[in-house]
Structures are given as C-alpha cells and as structure tokens.
Design a protein around this motif. Structure first.
Motif: not given
Length: 237
Positions: A191-219
């Motif tokens: 039950q804990i395992e399912r709840a954690i994975l469900n919780k993780v699914a709601t979190l912003p665990l992806h990251h789009k490269m930002r235009e105001d960070q030069w390292r991320e613009v480069l990448f």
C-alpha cells in the motif's frame, strides 16, 4: 533571450568550446541534486485501513547515483503513524528507496524521469518505534474487566469491539497481537509503495530547460542525452 550580459558571454564561449570539441558535457553534482530534492520535501499522504487512520510523512531525503544501471536513487527518511480511537497504536521511522531513469527529450528540451519504482521499504529500529498490543486496543473500546472478551476467540472479541463492522477490521487488528512492528509494516508495504508512486505521479518531476539560465539554454540548443555517472548527473552535448 532572457540572459544578462555576463551570462550571454558564458553562453558564447561555451558554444565555441563545443564546436571545437573541447566541451563534451555539463553536469549536476550530488549536492546540487540534493538541493533540488529538498525543494519538493516534505510530503505526506494517507493510507486507507479497515479501522482507524494512517498516514505516511516523507521528511527528508538524499540522492545517490547508480551509474551501472543508469538510475538515480532517492533515499527518503519517512515515518508512518497509525491511530485508533484518538490514540497512536503504531509508529515507525522508515527508509524508503525510490529510483528512476533519466531521459532527455531534445525536441521538447525537457528532462524526464521514467521507469520509476520503489526498490525497498525498511524500518529503522529506534526509540521512535511503537506498537500497542491487542489487549490495549480492546481496552480502548471496552473499559473495565476484559476477561469476558478474552474468554471468546480473538476474532469474536474484536468483532464485538468493532461492532461487527467487518471481519477485515478484526483481522487487521489481530496483526497487533504478536507485537511485531515488522509484521505490521510488511502488511502495509504494498500500500505504501502504491501511494508513493501515485504521489510521485502528481509531482513536477520533469524539467524543461529554462531561458533565463545560460547552462540550460546551452543544453537546449546542443544537448543530446543525459546519463547517470558515478559522481554526477551528466548532460552530454
């Protein structure tokens, strides 16, 4: 472009180094990753149990890297608390290990974490650990002499105490009869395992490269892939 003059200069120099083959990657250290992790903690979620209330709180964590499997692991310090009739009947500190594989989508300029899984849930045997026995549970519902109840079978007694709500509730409370903290945790692990994975699914665990960070613009312009290395999460150009 949202970069200041100094950052534009760094971007220009880095572009030149990439074209000359002198700059092959950028990377985030474990310390930098731990800082990012701390921004998403603490977290908490409830567990549905047959009788009483339960919740798990994730308080802190740290990142570790498995270069061989190309997976990033999170070692989370958590606690589980179960209450019944306004009394804590079970609590324990837990170490939960969660892992995922990094994946970079160069078309979207976005880093994703895929194939997420809970690798382990272990109890920490410390002074925080607590379990109340079945006699205590019965006494919360039936003050006074319990001899009459204990002359019956445990299941019958618990059914009386729980007003015949369900056999499931009685069987759940019977978990506490042995006094084994581990047995209670083992019951709740799926039950804990399912709840954690469900919780993780709601979190912003992806990251789009930002235009105001030069390292991320480069990448975002030159990045090709992201891999887990022994000492860093490495972004290859």
């Amino acid at each position: 472009m949202k970069l200041e003059l100094r950052d534009r200069g760094m971007l220009l120099i880095s572009r030149l180094l990439i074209k000359l083959g002198k700059l092959r990657y950028d990377q985030f250290s474990v310390d930098e990753l731990n800082t990012l992790l701390s921004e998403n903690l603490p977290q908490a979620f409830p567990l549905v149990i047959p009788v009483g209330n339960a919740h798990v709180a994730i308080n802190s964590g740290k990142v570790s890297l498995n270069a061989t499997a190309n997976r990033l692991s999170l070692q989370l310090l958590a606690s589980i608390t179960i209450t019944l009739a306004e009394t804590t009947i079970y609590r324990a500190h837990l170490v939960i290990t969660l892992s995922a594989e990094p994946h970079y989508n160069d078309i979207e300029s976005t880093l994703y974490f895929i194939n997420k899984q809970v690798d382990n849930i272990a109890m920490v045997n410390d002074d925080y650990a607590l379990i109340k026995d079945t006699q205590f549970l019965l006494s919360r519902f039936v003050p006074g002499n319990l001899n009459g109840l204990f002359s019956r079978s445990l299941k019958s007694a618990l059914s009386i105490v729980t007003v015949g709500t369900s056999d499931q509730a009685a069987e759940y409370l019977a978990l506490y009869l042995s006094g084994s903290k581990q047995a209670v945790l083992d019951f709740h692990k799926p039950q804990i395992e399912r709840a954690i994975l469900n919780k993780v699914a709601t979190l912003p665990l992806h990251h789009k490269m930002r235009e105001d960070q030069w390292r991320e613009v480069l990448f975002s312009r030159y990045g090709k892939s992201v891999n887990v290395e022994p000492d860093a999460l490495r972004f290859y150009f």
